[in-house]
Scaffold this active site. Structure first.
Site, short mmCIF file in Angstrom:
data_model
loop_
_atom_site.label_atom_id
_atom_site.label_comp_id
_atom_site.label_asym_id
_atom_site.label_seq_id
_atom_site.Cartn_x
_atom_site.Cartn_y
_atom_site.Cartn_z
N LYS A 171 0.83 -1.20 0.00
CA LYS A 171 0.00 0.00 0.00
C LYS A 171 0.87 1.26 0.00
CE LYS A 171 -4.28 -1.62 0.20
NZ LYS A 171 -4.08 -3.04 -0.13
N THR A 172 0.26 2.39 -0.31
CA THR A 172 0.98 3.67 -0.35
C THR A 172 1.70 3.92 0.97
OG1 THR A 172 -0.77 4.47 -1.81
CG2 THR A 172 0.76 6.10 -0.93
#
Length: 372
Positions: free
Chosen positions: A186-187
């Site tokens: 994920k970011t």
């Protein structure tokens, strides 16, 4: 040279010495789960998102299940959800005993089509669960208008949406609550599974916190049947470090996305690059996944793989066609936009550590494929 779908080795090396020292401190303390690191991370997420309560849990899927449970969604209830998403978006509804009611998606954003919601509402409908995918949020002002008119809950699957805002409201802040996933890719990712529930509702937050801690209150007394879903101090430590460079990473992802889009637009109409739907109000883009739609998707993926470029297929089987949802009675052709996307959408490598030659290799390889 190989181009991995995701990589964070530079960032890991940057923080490695700091983590070694902090890990030594964590090992020496008595609280290895839900301790001071977790508490500090929750406060930092509250400040960043502007949402009043952040509750750390074991992963994003648990966050969805706990949130729906705390919201009182269960047997006999229906939850409206898009048919194009990761499987957790529907498994959480099934876990609490409710029935998913699918709607089609928008072609540009891949999010729930807000104009389809009204027709899916029945007397059993209790909640709407928008999903924010890839680089942008669903049309939350429109979705909220429908929900308020029909007195329905909104619980956002905002697992991918850290850093995304509409009209100054962070993802997860439009209804009763939302979630974040900190899966490693994920970011903002942990080095393992971790997740979070976001809400401005104090009563709901208290219920979520109890449910994630085996149903126990602050004194350790069980008040309800709950889950063992808490965040390790180690994960919170890593996330706090990585959070310090989140904005920098988002900017790097944006630059990489812009370069790919500019370069690949020349391959239209065989290649359709991502489209950000601004909708006429204040909203931002955060490039978690760089998704293109292409002719001959599977052959292109194989061609890229032979060149050492890793891709991901999103999503090869829409949710309404998954075997676990067969009992709901949906058929192929019910949701044409999602079904088309499932045959031609392809995720290209996207992360903050991409090098220029890797971006060029991706572009050149795709260009070569369509020349053949």
């Amino acid at each position: 040279m190989a181009v991995p779908f995701y990589e964070n080795q530079q960032e890991i090396m940057f923080f490695q010495q700091q983590w070694k020292a902090q890990l030594k401190e964590i090992i020496q303390q008595t609280e290895l789960i839900n301790g001071s690191q977790v508490d500090s991370f929750e406060r930092e997420m509250e400040q960043f998102t502007g949402i009043k309560n952040a509750i750390a849990v074991g992963n994003g899927t648990d966050a969805l299940i706990i949130g729906l449970t705390a919201a009182g969604v269960g047997v006999g209830d229906e939850v409206i959800v898009p048919c194009y998403s990761f499987f957790a978006s529907v498994s959480c509804i099934l876990h609490v005993g409710a029935t998913p009611v699918f709607v089609d998606i928008e072609a540009e954003s891949y999010a729930m089509n807000s104009t389809s919601i009204e027709a899916a509402i029945t007397p059993k409908t209790k909640a709407i669960m928008p999903v924010h995918l890839f680089c942008q949020m669903a049309d939350m002002p429109s979705i909220r208008e429908v929900a308020e008119r029909h007195q329905l809950l909104i619980f956002e699957d905002s697992a991918e949406a850290i850093g995304m805002y509409q009209n100054g409201v962070h993802a997860g802040g439009f209804g009763l609550g939302g979630v974040l996933s900190f899966f490693p890719t994920k970011t903002l990712g942990a080095l393992g599974d971790a997740g979070m529930i976001l809400t401005n509702n104090d009563k709901f937050a208290k219920a979520c916190r109890q449910l994630g801690n085996l149903g126990r209150d602050e004194s350790g007394i069980a008040q309800r049947i709950g889950f063992n879903s808490r965040m390790d101090e180690w994960h919170a430590m890593v996330l706090r470090s990585r959070f310090s460079v989140l904005e920098e990473n988002i900017q790097a992802r944006s630059a990489n996305s812009d370069y790919l889009t500019t370069s690949l637009n020349a391959q239209a109409p065989m290649v359709k690059t991502p489209i950000f739907n601004s909708r006429g109000y204040d909203a931002n883009r955060v490039d978690y996944v760089y998704l293109i739609e292409v002719d001959n998707r599977d052959a292109l993926a194989q061609h890229l793989a032979l060149a050492g470029i890793t891709t991901e297929t999103y999503y090869p089987i829409p949710l309404h066609m998954q075997p676990i949802c067969r009992h709901l009675g949906y058929r192929q052709g019910d949701f044409p936009v999602a079904e088309k996307a499932s045959t031609c959408a392809l995720g290209l490598p996207m992360h903050a550590e991409m090098q220029q030659h890797q971006l060029d290799d991706i572009v050149q390889c795709i260009q070569n494929f369509y020349k053949e």
